[in-house]
Design an enzyme around this catalytic site. Sequence first.
Site, PDB file in Angstrom:
ATOM      1  N   SER A  15     -47.494 -41.580  15.692  1.00 61.02           N
ATOM      2  CA  SER A  15     -46.698 -41.506  16.911  1.00 61.02           C
ATOM      3  C   SER A  15     -46.208 -40.089  17.206  1.00 61.02           C
ATOM      4  O   SER A  15     -45.731 -39.805  18.307  1.00 61.02           O
ATOM      5  CB  SER A  15     -45.499 -42.456  16.830  1.00 61.02           C
ATOM      6  OG  SER A  15     -44.671 -42.124  15.728  1.00 61.02           O
ATOM      7  N   ASP A  57     -46.868 -51.639  11.006  1.00 63.43           N
ATOM      8  CA  ASP A  57     -45.734 -51.378  10.127  1.00 63.43           C
ATOM      9  C   ASP A  57     -46.264 -51.420   8.699  1.00 63.43           C
ATOM     10  O   ASP A  57     -46.583 -52.488   8.183  1.00 63.43           O
ATOM     11  CB  ASP A  57     -44.652 -52.438  10.334  1.00 63.43           C
ATOM     12  CG  ASP A  57     -43.419 -52.205   9.458  1.00 63.43           C
ATOM     13  OD1 ASP A  57     -43.461 -51.302   8.595  1.00 63.43           O
ATOM     14  OD2 ASP A  57     -42.427 -52.936   9.623  1.00 63.43           O
ATOM     15  N   ASN A  86     -50.706 -41.311   6.260  1.00 61.12           N
ATOM     16  CA  ASN A  86     -49.845 -40.205   6.669  1.00 61.12           C
ATOM     17  C   ASN A  86     -48.415 -40.632   6.985  1.00 61.12           C
ATOM     18  O   ASN A  86     -47.504 -39.798   6.952  1.00 61.12           O
ATOM     19  CB  ASN A  86     -50.455 -39.509   7.895  1.00 61.12           C
ATOM     20  CG  ASN A  86     -49.486 -38.547   8.534  1.00 61.12           C
ATOM     21  OD1 ASN A  86     -49.178 -37.497   7.987  1.00 61.12           O
ATOM     22  ND2 ASN A  86     -48.972 -38.907   9.710  1.00 61.12           N
ATOM     23  N   TYR A 150     -36.718 -38.831  -1.853  1.00 57.87           N
ATOM     24  CA  TYR A 150     -37.939 -38.401  -1.173  1.00 57.87           C
ATOM     25  C   TYR A 150     -38.903 -37.744  -2.155  1.00 57.87           C
ATOM     26  O   TYR A 150     -40.110 -38.031  -2.154  1.00 57.87           O
ATOM     27  CB  TYR A 150     -37.585 -37.425  -0.049  1.00 57.87           C
ATOM     28  CG  TYR A 150     -38.775 -36.952   0.751  1.00 57.87           C
ATOM     29  CD1 TYR A 150     -39.413 -37.804   1.648  1.00 57.87           C
ATOM     30  CD2 TYR A 150     -39.269 -35.652   0.604  1.00 57.87           C
ATOM     31  CE1 TYR A 150     -40.509 -37.377   2.381  1.00 57.87           C
ATOM     32  CE2 TYR A 150     -40.366 -35.222   1.334  1.00 57.87           C
ATOM     33  CZ  TYR A 150     -40.978 -36.086   2.225  1.00 57.87           C
ATOM     34  OH  TYR A 150     -42.070 -35.667   2.936  1.00 57.87           O
ATOM     35  N   LYS A 154     -42.852 -38.860  -3.240  1.00 62.76           N
ATOM     36  CA  LYS A 154     -44.019 -37.989  -3.114  1.00 62.76           C
ATOM     37  C   LYS A 154     -44.670 -37.723  -4.470  1.00 62.76           C
ATOM     38  O   LYS A 154     -45.897 -37.649  -4.576  1.00 62.76           O
ATOM     39  CB  LYS A 154     -43.634 -36.677  -2.427  1.00 62.76           C
ATOM     40  CG  LYS A 154     -43.290 -36.862  -0.951  1.00 62.76           C
ATOM     41  CD  LYS A 154     -44.432 -37.550  -0.188  1.00 62.76           C
ATOM     42  CE  LYS A 154     -44.120 -37.766   1.269  1.00 62.76           C
ATOM     43  NZ  LYS A 154     -45.233 -38.434   1.997  1.00 62.76           N
TER      44      LYS A 154
END
Length: 293
Positions: A15, A57, A86, A150, A154
């Site tokens: 998006s 989703d 991504n 976060y 990752k």
Amino acid sequence: MSDQRQKVALITGASSGIGYAASIEFAKRGYKVFAAARRLEPMEPLKEYGVIPFKLDVSDLDSVKNAKKFIIDQTGDKYLDILYNNAGQSCTFAALDVSDEYFKQCFEVNVYGPMRLVRELGPLVINAKGAIGFTGSVSGIVPFPLSCTYSATKAAIHQYAATLRIEMLGFDVKVLNFITGGVKTDIEDKRSLPSTSIYNIPEMEYTLRERQQMAARNNPMPAAEYARRVVNDFEGARLGGTLNYYRGKMATFLGTVLWWCPRFFLEYILLRKFKMDVVFAALKVKYAKQKLD
């Protein structure tokens, strides 16, 4: 794989930012592109490039299964040449502040989502002898303050990609992990410090703002340029070749520094950059005569 068959790509988190730009880049190179995100409206302009946007989703299993059915129905076949995981969720909170809701949401999008997509759509990638890619981050290798959650997601996806690469070798499927530095996107976490935070002092305002806007303040790479390089990487990938691609501002530098920089020195640099030394001095004064609950 027949040269007559149009190659098919699925990009999640399309998006805005990296996913949006990558959808355009793949489409320009002749792929049948499926751009997926939770919001449809921002993806409408992608139709001008022949991209097919649809709602997905990644944190919902039924949504992922419906995505597989949608791609098969739209292509009339069971091939997927590119699965680009991504979609991402930022989370800029200290370990003692992050709520169950926030860290679960971050892991759902950044880790469990890609795992679902690989499991459900992996057979289509195998049919195509294609490639699976992940948007990793320098936060997965560098311990930036206020990034425990976060960074953990990752680091997890980095290792997932490394292991998946071995499991997919026998099927002639390539796996790529993009350790991403600064890219011009809107992933910035704008949530404020909780009122109950142990770090709720004036000195923390600078640290929080600097961490949230770290990429934006350091001349980030345009998303279109990042996408061009990533698509080149996908198209140039070979079995047994590179796993980790350092893309985005400062990515290569930070990856290289970690090879020779002692941890104590790296921590010193990070503490000074984000003025955590100032924060700690103020916290020692604040809590010098009281016990924490």
